[in-house]
Motif scaffolding. Structure first.
Motif, PDB file in Angstrom:
ATOM      1  N   CYS A  94       0.841  -1.207   0.000  1.00 28.41           N
ATOM      2  CA  CYS A  94       0.000   0.000   0.000  1.00 28.41           C
ATOM      3  C   CYS A  94       0.868   1.246   0.000  1.00 28.41           C
ATOM      4  O   CYS A  94       1.124   1.855   1.043  1.00 28.41           O
ATOM      5  CB  CYS A  94      -0.937   0.001   1.212  1.00 28.41           C
ATOM      6  SG  CYS A  94      -2.147  -1.306   1.205  1.00 28.41           S
ATOM      7  N   LYS A  95       1.350   1.624  -1.170  1.00 31.27           N
ATOM      8  CA  LYS A  95       2.138   2.847  -1.312  1.00 31.27           C
ATOM      9  C   LYS A  95       1.949   3.369  -2.728  1.00 31.27           C
ATOM     10  O   LYS A  95       1.650   2.603  -3.654  1.00 31.27           O
ATOM     11  CB  LYS A  95       3.605   2.593  -1.010  1.00 31.27           C
ATOM     12  CG  LYS A  95       4.236   1.536  -1.876  1.00 31.27           C
ATOM     13  CD  LYS A  95       5.647   1.226  -1.440  1.00 31.27           C
ATOM     14  CE  LYS A  95       6.174   0.092  -2.303  1.00 31.27           C
ATOM     15  NZ  LYS A  95       7.132  -0.722  -1.654  1.00 31.27           N
ATOM     16  N   ALA A  96       2.106   4.662  -2.887  1.00 31.79           N
ATOM     17  CA  ALA A  96       1.931   5.276  -4.205  1.00 31.79           C
ATOM     18  C   ALA A  96       2.880   4.613  -5.198  1.00 31.79           C
ATOM     19  O   ALA A  96       4.054   4.391  -4.892  1.00 31.79           O
ATOM     20  CB  ALA A  96       2.199   6.772  -4.126  1.00 31.79           C
ATOM     21  N   GLN A 112      -5.260   0.470  -6.849  1.00 29.07           N
ATOM     22  CA  GLN A 112      -4.676   1.588  -6.110  1.00 29.07           C
ATOM     23  C   GLN A 112      -5.736   2.356  -5.310  1.00 29.07           C
ATOM     24  O   GLN A 112      -5.547   2.643  -4.136  1.00 29.07           O
ATOM     25  CB  GLN A 112      -3.959   2.555  -7.070  1.00 29.07           C
ATOM     26  CG  GLN A 112      -2.801   1.961  -7.822  1.00 29.07           C
ATOM     27  CD  GLN A 112      -1.660   1.499  -6.947  1.00 29.07           C
ATOM     28  OE1 GLN A 112      -1.456   1.980  -5.838  1.00 29.07           O
ATOM     29  NE2 GLN A 112      -0.895   0.538  -7.436  1.00 29.07           N
ATOM     30  N   ARG A 116      -5.711  -0.369  -2.086  1.00 22.74           N
ATOM     31  CA  ARG A 116      -4.491   0.002  -1.367  1.00 22.74           C
ATOM     32  C   ARG A 116      -4.606   1.329  -0.624  1.00 22.74           C
ATOM     33  O   ARG A 116      -4.265   1.424   0.557  1.00 22.74           O
ATOM     34  CB  ARG A 116      -3.313   0.025  -2.337  1.00 22.74           C
ATOM     35  CG  ARG A 116      -3.011  -1.356  -2.882  1.00 22.74           C
ATOM     36  CD  ARG A 116      -1.895  -1.350  -3.875  1.00 22.74           C
ATOM     37  NE  ARG A 116      -1.682  -2.708  -4.396  1.00 22.74           N
ATOM     38  CZ  ARG A 116      -0.877  -2.989  -5.390  1.00 22.74           C
ATOM     39  NH1 ARG A 116      -0.193  -2.033  -5.989  1.00 22.74           N
ATOM     40  NH2 ARG A 116      -0.747  -4.244  -5.798  1.00 22.74           N
ATOM     41  N   MET A 117      -5.054   2.362  -1.333  1.00 24.81           N
ATOM     42  CA  MET A 117      -5.135   3.684  -0.711  1.00 24.81           C
ATOM     43  C   MET A 117      -6.084   3.685   0.487  1.00 24.81           C
ATOM     44  O   MET A 117      -5.755   4.195   1.560  1.00 24.81           O
ATOM     45  CB  MET A 117      -5.602   4.704  -1.761  1.00 24.81           C
ATOM     46  CG  MET A 117      -5.208   6.112  -1.462  1.00 24.81           C
ATOM     47  SD  MET A 117      -5.775   7.335  -2.693  1.00 24.81           S
ATOM     48  CE  MET A 117      -5.621   6.519  -4.253  1.00 24.81           C
ATOM     49  N   LYS A 135       2.378   6.903   4.134  1.00 22.10           N
ATOM     50  CA  LYS A 135       1.998   6.271   2.868  1.00 22.10           C
ATOM     51  C   LYS A 135       0.717   6.884   2.314  1.00 22.10           C
ATOM     52  O   LYS A 135       0.600   7.122   1.110  1.00 22.10           O
ATOM     53  CB  LYS A 135       1.819   4.766   3.057  1.00 22.10           C
ATOM     54  CG  LYS A 135       3.115   4.010   3.244  1.00 22.10           C
ATOM     55  CD  LYS A 135       2.813   2.521   3.404  1.00 22.10           C
ATOM     56  CE  LYS A 135       4.053   1.694   3.491  1.00 22.10           C
ATOM     57  NZ  LYS A 135       3.722   0.247   3.535  1.00 22.10           N
ATOM     58  N   TYR A 139       0.306   8.980  -1.236  1.00 18.39           N
ATOM     59  CA  TYR A 139      -0.685   8.824  -2.309  1.00 18.39           C
ATOM     60  C   TYR A 139      -1.261  10.192  -2.697  1.00 18.39           C
ATOM     61  O   TYR A 139      -1.340  10.531  -3.884  1.00 18.39           O
ATOM     62  CB  TYR A 139      -1.845   7.926  -1.866  1.00 18.39           C
ATOM     63  CG  TYR A 139      -1.668   6.466  -2.192  1.00 18.39           C
ATOM     64  CD1 TYR A 139      -1.795   6.011  -3.491  1.00 18.39           C
ATOM     65  CD2 TYR A 139      -1.426   5.542  -1.201  1.00 18.39           C
ATOM     66  CE1 TYR A 139      -1.660   4.669  -3.801  1.00 18.39           C
ATOM     67  CE2 TYR A 139      -1.289   4.197  -1.489  1.00 18.39           C
ATOM     68  CZ  TYR A 139      -1.413   3.764  -2.799  1.00 18.39           C
ATOM     69  OH  TYR A 139      -1.275   2.439  -3.096  1.00 18.39           O
ATOM     70  N   ILE A 164      -9.841   5.863  -8.399  1.00 18.30           N
ATOM     71  CA  ILE A 164      -8.837   6.724  -7.774  1.00 18.30           C
ATOM     72  C   ILE A 164      -9.535   7.824  -6.969  1.00 18.30           C
ATOM     73  O   ILE A 164      -9.153   8.138  -5.841  1.00 18.30           O
ATOM     74  CB  ILE A 164      -7.883   7.324  -8.829  1.00 18.30           C
ATOM     75  CG1 ILE A 164      -7.046   6.220  -9.507  1.00 18.30           C
ATOM     76  CG2 ILE A 164      -6.992   8.401  -8.229  1.00 18.30           C
ATOM     77  CD1 ILE A 164      -6.081   5.484  -8.598  1.00 18.30           C
ATOM     78  N   THR A 171      -9.263   8.572   1.658  1.00 14.56           N
ATOM     79  CA  THR A 171      -7.980   8.882   2.285  1.00 14.56           C
ATOM     80  C   THR A 171      -8.005  10.272   2.907  1.00 14.56           C
ATOM     81  O   THR A 171      -7.615  10.449   4.062  1.00 14.56           O
ATOM     82  CB  THR A 171      -6.842   8.765   1.251  1.00 14.56           C
ATOM     83  OG1 THR A 171      -6.777   7.408   0.814  1.00 14.56           O
ATOM     84  CG2 THR A 171      -5.501   9.182   1.830  1.00 14.56           C
TER      85      THR A 171
END
Length: 182
Positions: A94-96, A112, A116-117, A135, A139, A164, A171
């Protein structure tokens, strides 16, 4: 935790359903043949105001600040173990990304944005883990620097950019209280 997942799924379904209704209305009025309307539709009806109690409260999209203590307790409980382990197992990825494959790959947009985000942001909200905060901010910083969130086949209007956008909204909401002022 189940309520959070149900709220997330409901939000996604409402966004997709609402978008389809607006798109269908725009196409019915479209005589130019263009997919993009010439102008935004006029607002009709009463403007709905955000409840003043939650207007400046974060998080507020999936749950509120008053829910956090209960969710943190559940996350750290034996009943929450399966969720905790699943989230923690996913954290290393989980990272950009270094290269934004989601610009041309809707599956990566889902990976993503939705997975993950939102996972790393939720982990921060539930644990206060500074690495997860960094993290999550990574993002947001990465995405802010991009000129677009999807470049093909639909610029900023396909499933990749939608996923996204959902990840960014979640986020932003989940880490808002600890974000720098700028």
């Amino acid at each position: 935790m189940k309520r959070i997942l149900i709220n997330l799924l409901t939000t996604v379904m409402l966004i997709i359903g609402g978008t389809n209704i607006v798109f269908a209305q725009d196409q019915a009025n479209n005589t130019s043949g263009s997919v993009v309307p010439e102008r935004d539709p006029q607002l009709t009806g009463k403007v709905i105001q955000l409840n003043k109690e939650v207007m400046s409260a974060h998080p507020r999209l999936l749950f509120g600040p008053k829910d956090l203590p209960r969710l943190k307790e559940f996350y750290n409980s034996e009943k929450g173990k399966i969720y905790r382990e699943g989230i923690e197992k996913m954290l290393p990825i989980c990272k950009a990304p270094e290269k934004p494959a989601f610009l041309r790959d809707a599956t990566d947009g889902q990976r993503q944005g939705l997975w993950r985000m939102s996972t790393v942001s939720l982990h921060y909200a539930l644990t206060g883990d500074q690495k997860s905060f960094e993290k999550a901010m990574g993002y947001l910083t990465f995405l802010e620097a991009l000129p677009e969130w999807e470049s093909a086949p639909e610029i900023n209007s396909g499933m990749s950019s939608a996923n996204i956008m959902i990840g960014v909204a979640l986020t932003f909401d989940l880490i808002y209280n600890d974000m720098p002022a700028d």
